[in-house]
Scaffold this motif. Structure first.
Motif, PDB file in Angstrom:
ATOM      1  N   ARG A   1       0.986  -1.297   0.478  1.00 22.57           N
ATOM      2  CA  ARG A   1      -0.012  -0.102  -0.090  1.00 22.57           C
ATOM      3  C   ARG A   1       0.959   1.547   0.234  1.00 22.57           C
ATOM      4  N   LEU A   2       2.149   1.109   0.554  1.00 19.93           N
ATOM      5  CA  LEU A   2       2.564   2.378   1.100  1.00 19.93           C
ATOM      6  C   LEU A   2       3.423   2.530  -0.343  1.00 19.93           C
ATOM      7  N   ALA A   3       4.430   1.508  -0.896  1.00 16.72           N
ATOM      8  CA  ALA A   3       4.690   1.794  -1.999  1.00 16.72           C
ATOM      9  C   ALA A   3       4.025   2.485  -3.361  1.00 16.72           C
ATOM     10  N   HIS A   4       2.487   1.375  -3.203  1.00 22.03           N
ATOM     11  CA  HIS A   4       1.546   2.574  -4.680  1.00 22.03           C
ATOM     12  C   HIS A   4       1.000   3.917  -4.273  1.00 22.03           C
ATOM     13  N   ASN A   5       0.800   4.381  -2.823  1.00 18.14           N
ATOM     14  CA  ASN A   5       0.791   5.711  -2.781  1.00 18.14           C
ATOM     15  C   ASN A   5       2.328   6.660  -2.560  1.00 18.14           C
ATOM     16  N   LYS A   6       3.243   5.951  -2.793  1.00 13.01           N
ATOM     17  CA  LYS A   6       4.463   6.985  -3.241  1.00 13.01           C
ATOM     18  C   LYS A   6       4.765   6.747  -4.664  1.00 13.01           C
TER      19      LYS A   6
ATOM     20  N   LEU B   1       2.067  10.059  -5.011  1.00 10.83           N
ATOM     21  CA  LEU B   1       2.617  10.818  -4.897  1.00 10.83           C
ATOM     22  C   LEU B   1       4.278  11.486  -5.740  1.00 10.83           C
ATOM     23  N   LEU B   2       5.129   9.978  -6.626  1.00  5.62           N
ATOM     24  CA  LEU B   2       5.979  11.005  -7.348  1.00  5.62           C
ATOM     25  C   LEU B   2       5.140  10.923  -8.474  1.00  5.62           C
ATOM     26  N   ARG B   3       3.527  10.762  -9.243  1.00  4.90           N
ATOM     27  CA  ARG B   3       3.898  11.155 -10.063  1.00  4.90           C
ATOM     28  C   ARG B   3       3.431  11.926 -10.531  1.00  4.90           C
ATOM     29  N   VAL B   4       3.098  12.422  -9.063  1.00  2.00           N
ATOM     30  CA  VAL B   4       1.725  14.088  -9.082  1.00  2.00           C
ATOM     31  C   VAL B   4       2.947  14.780  -8.854  1.00  2.00           C
ATOM     32  N   ILE B   5       3.818  14.897  -8.276  1.00  5.06           N
ATOM     33  CA  ILE B   5       5.169  15.725  -8.072  1.00  5.06           C
ATOM     34  C   ILE B   5       5.453  15.940  -9.865  1.00  5.06           C
ATOM     35  N   HIS B   6       5.951  14.501 -10.002  1.00  5.99           N
ATOM     36  CA  HIS B   6       6.630  14.821 -11.551  1.00  5.99           C
ATOM     37  C   HIS B   6       5.569  15.246 -12.329  1.00  5.99           C
ATOM     38  N   GLY B   7       3.941  15.219 -12.573  1.00  4.91           N
ATOM     39  CA  GLY B   7       2.939  15.736 -13.180  1.00  4.91           C
ATOM     40  C   GLY B   7       3.495  17.890 -12.052  1.00  4.91           C
ATOM     41  N   ILE B   8       3.369  17.859 -11.785  1.00 11.84           N
ATOM     42  CA  ILE B   8       3.645  19.540 -10.975  1.00 11.84           C
ATOM     43  C   ILE B   8       4.910  20.379 -11.584  1.00 11.84           C
ATOM     44  N   GLU B   9       5.879  19.617 -11.497  1.00  9.67           N
ATOM     45  CA  GLU B   9       6.957  19.956 -11.867  1.00  9.67           C
ATOM     46  C   GLU B   9       6.720  19.532 -13.830  1.00  9.67           C
TER      47      GLU B   9
ATOM     48  N   ILE C   1      -5.244  14.838 -11.277  1.00 13.01           N
ATOM     49  CA  ILE C   1      -6.902  14.611 -10.480  1.00 13.01           C
ATOM     50  C   ILE C   1      -7.313  13.367 -11.916  1.00 13.01           C
ATOM     51  N   SER C   2      -7.390  13.913 -12.602  1.00 11.66           N
ATOM     52  CA  SER C   2      -8.441  12.221 -13.576  1.00 11.66           C
ATOM     53  C   SER C   2      -7.445  11.979 -13.961  1.00 11.66           C
ATOM     54  N   GLN C   3      -5.661  12.166 -14.363  1.00 12.65           N
ATOM     55  CA  GLN C   3      -5.335  11.040 -14.909  1.00 12.65           C
ATOM     56  C   GLN C   3      -5.499   9.561 -13.322  1.00 12.65           C
ATOM     57  N   ILE C   4      -5.441  10.243 -11.961  1.00 14.97           N
ATOM     58  CA  ILE C   4      -5.174   9.631 -10.742  1.00 14.97           C
ATOM     59  C   ILE C   4      -6.000   8.358 -11.434  1.00 14.97           C
ATOM     60  N   ARG C   5      -8.085   9.577 -11.328  1.00 15.26           N
ATOM     61  CA  ARG C   5      -8.681   8.731 -11.277  1.00 15.26           C
ATOM     62  C   ARG C   5      -9.624   7.628 -12.495  1.00 15.26           C
TER      63      ARG C   5
ATOM     64  N   GLU D   1      -5.848   5.832 -13.791  1.00 14.98           N
ATOM     65  CA  GLU D   1      -5.236   4.876 -13.188  1.00 14.98           C
ATOM     66  C   GLU D   1      -5.663   4.417 -12.050  1.00 14.98           C
ATOM     67  N   LYS D   2      -6.671   4.925 -10.975  1.00 10.33           N
ATOM     68  CA  LYS D   2      -7.868   4.520 -10.176  1.00 10.33           C
ATOM     69  C   LYS D   2      -8.747   3.083 -10.841  1.00 10.33           C
ATOM     70  N   ALA D   3      -9.744   3.897 -12.192  1.00  6.27           N
ATOM     71  CA  ALA D   3     -10.558   2.859 -12.633  1.00  6.27           C
ATOM     72  C   ALA D   3     -10.015   1.871 -13.384  1.00  6.27           C
ATOM     73  N   ALA D   4      -8.872   1.741 -13.856  1.00  2.00           N
ATOM     74  CA  ALA D   4      -8.505   0.744 -14.910  1.00  2.00           C
ATOM     75  C   ALA D   4      -7.397  -0.798 -13.762  1.00  2.00           C
ATOM     76  N   THR D   5      -6.729   0.025 -12.388  1.00  2.00           N
ATOM     77  CA  THR D   5      -6.206  -1.055 -11.828  1.00  2.00           C
ATOM     78  C   THR D   5      -7.514  -1.115 -10.063  1.00  2.00           C
ATOM     79  N   GLY D   6      -7.763  -0.671 -10.236  1.00  2.00           N
ATOM     80  CA  GLY D   6      -9.395  -0.831  -9.369  1.00  2.00           C
ATOM     81  C   GLY D   6      -8.077  -0.618  -7.627  1.00  2.00           C
ATOM     82  N   LYS D   7      -7.520   0.270  -7.936  1.00  2.00           N
ATOM     83  CA  LYS D   7      -6.835   0.253  -6.446  1.00  2.00           C
ATOM     84  C   LYS D   7      -6.924   2.016  -6.168  1.00  2.00           C
TER      85      LYS D   7
END
Length: 140
Positions: A96-101, A104-112, A128-132, A134-140
């Motif tokens: 769970r922590l690896a997934h969260n990390k 977060l790294l994808r969000v940081i990259h997206g912001i930078e 946010i759309s990209q995260i949603r 991904e969540k829909a595609a992976t179920g996580k």
């Protein structure tokens, strides 16, 4: 052994030792005529087990279930089951922590790497759309 001596040997505050006693993690002790607690010698290593288990992520209730009633009554199979269960819980938490990390790294990259012509609010909506998605595609 008096509580002050046990506290010095174990590195725990006397209040913590009394708490473990009140919680039933260490045996209730007899009192001497002067009212001082008199702890058995094995209390020191039981305290080491308790503090080690806590630092490994065991709750006090889990520790209570694993500790023997007395030093000679270790329940080998029950202890193994409890320890293996904790390892499984840690592995799930690590996943769970690896997934969260990673998220977060994808969000940081997206912001930078935000394009200069895109505002922060629009970029946030895009992330946010990209995260949603991904969540829909992976179920996580």
């Amino acid at each position: 052994m008096k509580i002050g001596e046990l506290a010095k040997i174990s590195g725990l505050a006397p209040s913590r030792i009394r708490f473990y006693e009140a919680s039933g993690l260490i045996k209730s002790v007899g009192r001497k005529a002067n009212g001082y607690r008199d702890y058995a010698p094995e209390t020191e290593w039981i305290l080491q087990i308790i503090t080690g288990a806590q630092s490994a992520g065991f709750s006090l209730e889990e520790i209570r279930q694993l500790l023997p009633v007395n030093a000679q009554d270790w329940q080998h199979e029950e202890m193994l089951v409890g320890l293996k269960r904790k390892v499984e819980e840690i592995e799930i938490l690590q996943q769970r922590l690896a997934h969260n990390k990673a998220q977060l790294l994808r969000v940081i990259h997206g912001i930078e790497s935000k394009p200069a012509d895109v505002g922060c609010a629009d970029n946030a909506q895009l992330l946010i759309s990209q995260i949603r998605e991904e969540k829909a595609a992976t179920g996580k």
